[in-house]
Design a protein around this motif. Structure first.
Motif, PDB file in Angstrom:
ATOM      1  N   GLY A  46       0.805  -1.210   0.000  1.00 17.81           N
ATOM      2  CA  GLY A  46       0.000   0.000   0.000  1.00 17.81           C
ATOM      3  C   GLY A  46       0.838   1.261   0.000  1.00 17.81           C
ATOM      4  N   MET A 219       3.814  12.663  -5.072  1.00 22.47           N
ATOM      5  CA  MET A 219       2.495  12.551  -4.456  1.00 22.47           C
ATOM      6  C   MET A 219       2.488  11.415  -3.423  1.00 22.47           C
ATOM      7  SD  MET A 219      -1.271  12.377  -6.177  1.00 22.47           S
ATOM      8  CE  MET A 219      -1.359  10.667  -6.647  1.00 22.47           C
ATOM      9  N   GLU A 226       2.057  12.163   5.329  1.00 26.47           N
ATOM     10  CA  GLU A 226       0.784  12.421   6.010  1.00 26.47           C
ATOM     11  C   GLU A 226       0.344  11.225   6.848  1.00 26.47           C
ATOM     12  OE1 GLU A 226      -0.500  15.389   2.341  1.00 26.47           O
ATOM     13  OE2 GLU A 226      -1.268  13.334   2.432  1.00 26.47           O
ATOM     14  N   ALA A 230      -0.099  10.976  11.046  1.00 26.17           N
ATOM     15  CA  ALA A 230      -1.297  10.487  11.748  1.00 26.17           C
ATOM     16  C   ALA A 230      -0.905   9.428  12.780  1.00 26.17           C
ATOM     17  CB  ALA A 230      -2.303   9.922  10.749  1.00 26.17           C
TER      18      ALA A 230
ATOM     19  N   GLU B  49     -16.615  -0.209  14.914  1.00 27.58           N
ATOM     20  CA  GLU B  49     -15.649   0.813  15.310  1.00 27.58           C
ATOM     21  C   GLU B  49     -14.803   1.346  14.157  1.00 27.58           C
ATOM     22  OE1 GLU B  49     -13.658  -1.500  18.190  1.00 27.58           O
ATOM     23  OE2 GLU B  49     -15.374  -1.480  19.536  1.00 27.58           O
ATOM     24  N   GLY B 100      -4.509  10.402  -5.084  1.00 28.71           N
ATOM     25  CA  GLY B 100      -3.701   9.427  -4.339  1.00 28.71           C
ATOM     26  C   GLY B 100      -4.269   9.168  -2.955  1.00 28.71           C
ATOM     27  N   GLN B 103      -3.988   4.154  -0.078  1.00 31.07           N
ATOM     28  CA  GLN B 103      -2.655   3.547  -0.016  1.00 31.07           C
ATOM     29  C   GLN B 103      -2.862   2.034   0.063  1.00 31.07           C
ATOM     30  OE1 GLN B 103       0.131   5.641   2.572  1.00 31.07           O
ATOM     31  NE2 GLN B 103      -0.416   7.576   1.646  1.00 31.07           N
ATOM     32  N   CYS B 104      -3.068   1.472   1.242  1.00 28.02           N
ATOM     33  CA  CYS B 104      -3.333   0.025   1.258  1.00 28.02           C
ATOM     34  C   CYS B 104      -4.732  -0.252   0.722  1.00 28.02           C
ATOM     35  CB  CYS B 104      -3.150  -0.571   2.652  1.00 28.02           C
ATOM     36  SG  CYS B 104      -4.605  -0.539   3.704  1.00 28.02           S
ATOM     37  N   ARG B 131     -14.502  16.058   7.225  1.00 29.52           N
ATOM     38  CA  ARG B 131     -13.798  15.300   8.274  1.00 29.52           C
ATOM     39  C   ARG B 131     -14.795  14.654   9.226  1.00 29.52           C
ATOM     40  NH1 ARG B 131      -8.289  15.836   8.754  1.00 29.52           N
ATOM     41  NH2 ARG B 131      -7.367  17.257   7.245  1.00 29.52           N
ATOM     42  N   ILE B 134     -16.502  11.541   7.602  1.00 30.42           N
ATOM     43  CA  ILE B 134     -15.737  10.291   7.508  1.00 30.42           C
ATOM     44  C   ILE B 134     -15.089   9.913   8.838  1.00 30.42           C
ATOM     45  CG2 ILE B 134     -15.259  10.482   5.024  1.00 30.42           C
ATOM     46  CD1 ILE B 134     -12.398  11.463   5.854  1.00 30.42           C
ATOM     47  N   SER B 135     -15.524  10.567   9.923  1.00 29.38           N
ATOM     48  CA  SER B 135     -14.849  10.323  11.203  1.00 29.38           C
ATOM     49  C   SER B 135     -15.167   8.934  11.761  1.00 29.38           C
ATOM     50  CB  SER B 135     -15.201  11.419  12.221  1.00 29.38           C
ATOM     51  OG  SER B 135     -16.589  11.420  12.451  1.00 29.38           O
ATOM     52  N   ILE B 138     -11.980   4.597   9.978  1.00 26.12           N
ATOM     53  CA  ILE B 138     -10.582   4.719  10.378  1.00 26.12           C
ATOM     54  C   ILE B 138      -9.667   4.337   9.217  1.00 26.12           C
ATOM     55  CG2 ILE B 138      -8.789   3.757  11.878  1.00 26.12           C
ATOM     56  CD1 ILE B 138     -10.876   3.648  14.082  1.00 26.12           C
ATOM     57  N   ARG B 140      -5.514   3.866   8.529  1.00 22.21           N
ATOM     58  CA  ARG B 140      -4.265   3.750   9.267  1.00 22.21           C
ATOM     59  C   ARG B 140      -3.084   4.282   8.467  1.00 22.21           C
ATOM     60  NH1 ARG B 140      -2.169   4.589  13.928  1.00 22.21           N
ATOM     61  NH2 ARG B 140      -1.424   2.779  15.053  1.00 22.21           N
ATOM     62  N   CYS B 141      -3.251   4.480   7.158  1.00 19.44           N
ATOM     63  CA  CYS B 141      -2.012   4.795   6.441  1.00 19.44           C
ATOM     64  C   CYS B 141      -1.974   6.099   5.649  1.00 19.44           C
ATOM     65  CB  CYS B 141      -1.547   3.616   5.593  1.00 19.44           C
ATOM     66  SG  CYS B 141      -2.700   2.936   4.415  1.00 19.44           S
ATOM     67  N   THR B 142      -3.081   6.769   5.412  1.00 23.17           N
ATOM     68  CA  THR B 142      -2.991   7.992   4.592  1.00 23.17           C
ATOM     69  C   THR B 142      -2.916   9.275   5.401  1.00 23.17           C
ATOM     70  OG1 THR B 142      -5.366   8.361   4.493  1.00 23.17           O
ATOM     71  CG2 THR B 142      -4.416   6.955   2.777  1.00 23.17           C
ATOM     72  N   GLY B 143      -3.319   9.227   6.676  1.00 26.34           N
ATOM     73  CA  GLY B 143      -3.396  10.469   7.445  1.00 26.34           C
ATOM     74  C   GLY B 143      -4.573  11.332   7.022  1.00 26.34           C
ATOM     75  N   TYR B 144      -5.462  10.780   6.195  1.00 24.78           N
ATOM     76  CA  TYR B 144      -6.730  11.398   5.771  1.00 24.78           C
ATOM     77  C   TYR B 144      -6.577  12.604   4.841  1.00 24.78           C
ATOM     78  CZ  TYR B 144      -8.357   8.672   9.805  1.00 24.78           C
ATOM     79  OH  TYR B 144      -8.598   7.675  10.707  1.00 24.78           O
ATOM     80  N   ALA B 145      -5.393  13.194   4.742  1.00 25.48           N
ATOM     81  CA  ALA B 145      -5.256  14.470   4.030  1.00 25.48           C
ATOM     82  C   ALA B 145      -5.757  14.342   2.583  1.00 25.48           C
ATOM     83  CB  ALA B 145      -3.796  14.922   4.063  1.00 25.48           C
ATOM     84  N   LYS B 146      -5.286  13.313   1.897  1.00 27.94           N
ATOM     85  CA  LYS B 146      -5.656  13.186   0.485  1.00 27.94           C
ATOM     86  C   LYS B 146      -7.090  12.685   0.315  1.00 27.94           C
ATOM     87  CE  LYS B 146      -0.929  12.848  -1.055  1.00 27.94           C
ATOM     88  NZ  LYS B 146      -0.889  14.321  -0.954  1.00 27.94           N
TER      89      LYS B 146
END
Lengths: 333, 166
Positions: A46, A219, A226, A230, B49, B100, B103-104, B131, B134-135, B138, B140-146
């Motif tokens: 990923g 990107m 990012e 988190a 959850e 983008g 990710q996973c 935000r 979609i709260s 969860i 775990r890998c993008t940090g939500y920014a994109k």
């Protein structure tokens, strides 16, 4: 009362461990239709290594990205790889892919030189063509060369590559040595708001500046930064695995608190590209380094906001309130 | 009563009528994945959850792991499989790819369905509303920014297309 503060943390992180063998291997071949097939043992989990490795292959082989078929995930078919760990894949597996592609390319150029009646070192590849560097109009399609190599010359344009940073054992007496081949650097700034009545911390903004060598896919580098931030926010403020007598007491997402979209603030990131001479196209790595400075930056920001040092992660409201109370008592003395 | 343990239910799934024989304690998630083969809806925590199993029930985002299958009798279910129109991706899916945002990808289907429910209700959300929307999902890998950026982009594009149509 809500008080704001700002904190910073810096880090360096090593890539390509050398204290024991750390290999990646790859295989590459041009196909007679002008596409290419690349096999790698590196697994995309990923983080986008498949994309990055295909980009490295496309650039080295001189064919468009969408004509690369990258094969991974089947250990019966693909070469060996030490694993998608240690932020090593772009650097180590990338080097292996590049070497495999370079070997395939050298056969391709040999055959093309013969076809064009020139010397191979005067040739290069780009956009699906083999061309004469001094006279780019003189060119032949990679598909034709690959076909001729296979059918006409019996020399398929293919190659394999292994990259293993030179293993250098550490001094057994002193522990000194060079345990890694390359290093990346970063700094992050956290802006927080601390509620002095509840002890709650809200992260308002994170600024992140990361050196990752050449960013092969900016990107995706940003995405890794990012995502790491988190995780760093969770590490700094909420995530706490409680184990008692071998049992995990909080095995659910309701009691092991991972940040949601509301807990992660806007992130402003910048990439500093300091090319690594040994990296593929100057690339190093980004995975793990992205999360390292976040928690200490937050702790420094908490100190800046309310004057207490939290030295035990995560910095929960209970711990912050206890420290604030201590501070008040000391002031009262 | 022994017959009470099995229920024959009918509902619309991504616009098509479907029926299934389900046990009283079957979750919608189980029926979707195990009986009907709709594995795009992910099985995550199974306790409501993580949001990975988010689907729309009568247009509202719900955790498919928490809703009992007999309860969806007669209702309309939308899953990730129904988001694209044939080969034409939904603007949200396009924006997720362009920005983008995956990710996973494990949170992706649930994230997209929550985003759809949000944009159906609030076509031009603020970043804070996105935000909040979609709260319950969860990542775990993008940090939500994109992801946030992609949803904002899709909302703008959908507004533009909607405007042209009007």
């Amino acid at each position: 009362m809500k008080k704001r503060g700002r904190g910073m943390a810096c880090m360096y992180y090593p890539l390509g461990f050398t204290s024991y063998p750390n290999p990646s291997a790859a295989f590459a071949k041009y196909n007679p239709d002008g596409s290419a097939t690349v096999l790698t043992g590196a697994q995309d989990i990923g983080q986008g290594s498949g994309t990055v490795l295909a980009q490295i292959a496309a650039d080295t082989l001189g064919i468009p990205y969408d004509r690369i078929s990258l094969i991974y995930g089947d250990t019966q078919a693909v070469p060996m790889d030490a694993g998608s760990v240690a932020s090593r894949v772009t650097y180590i597996a990338g080097n292996a892919v590049k070497k495999a592609c370079e070997q395939a390319k050298s056969i391709l150029l040999d055959v093309a030189a013969d076809m064009l009646g020139v010397l191979p070192h005067g040739l290069d590849v780009a956009d699906g063509w083999v061309y004469l560097k001094d006279f780019p109009e003189k060119r032949v399609a990679i598909a034709d060369v690959a076909k001729t190599a296979e059918v006409g010359r019996g020399r398929p344009a293919q190659g394999h590559g292994t990259y293993n940073p030179a293993t250098t054992l550490l001094d057994k007496e002193t522990g000194h040595g060079k345990p890694y081949e390359a290093f990346v650097y970063a700094a992050q700034v956290a802006e927080v708001e601390v509620d002095t009545e509840t002890g709650e911390v809200e992260v308002l903004k994170i600024y992140a500046v990361h050196d990752c060598g050449k960013a092969i896919n900016p990107m995706m580098v940003e995405g890794q930064i990012e995502g790491g931030i988190a995780m760093g926010i969770g590490y700094g403020l909420t995530e706490n695995l409680v184990i008692e007598k071998g049992h995990v007491l909080n095995p659910q997402l309701a009691n092991y608190i991972v940040p949601t979209a509301l807990d992660v603030p806007p992130i402003e990131s910048a990439i500093v590209e300091i090319p690594e001479p040994k990296g593929p196209f100057g690339a190093k790595g980004i995975g793990e380094p992205s999360l390292l400075p976040t928690a200490p930056a937050i702790l420094n920001a908490i100190y800046d906001a309310v004057g207490v040092r939290i030295r035990d992660l995560p910095a929960t409201p209970e711990k912050i309130l206890a420290e604030l109370e201590k501070l008040e008592k000391e002031k009262a003395k | 009563m022994t017959e009470a343990s099995t229920h024959h239910i009918r509902f619309t799934l991504n616009g098509s009528e479907v029926s299934a024989d389900v046990k009283a304690n079957d979750t919608l998630l189980n029926v979707l994945r195990e009986q009907l083969g709709y594995t795009g809806t992910k099985r995550g925590c199974e306790t409501g959850e993580c949001g990975a199993c988010t689907v729309l029930v009568d247009g509202k985002a719900v955790n498919a792991c928490l809703i009992l299958a007999p309860k969806v009798d007669g209702r309309a279910i939308q899953t990730i499989e129904g988001l694209a129109k044939g080969a034409e991706l939904h603007p949200l899916q396009k924006a997720f790819i362009e920005e983008g945002a995956l990710q996973c990808g494990f949170c992706g289907p649930g994230m997209l369905m929550s985003a759809k429910a949000l944009l159906d209700e609030i076509p031009n959300p603020t970043e804070d509303q996105v935000r909040r929307g979609i709260s319950g999902n969860i990542c775990r890998c993008t940090g939500y920014a994109k992801i946030v950026k992609a949803i904002m982009k899709a909302s703008r594009q959908m507004a533009r297309v909607g405007g042209e149509g009007a």
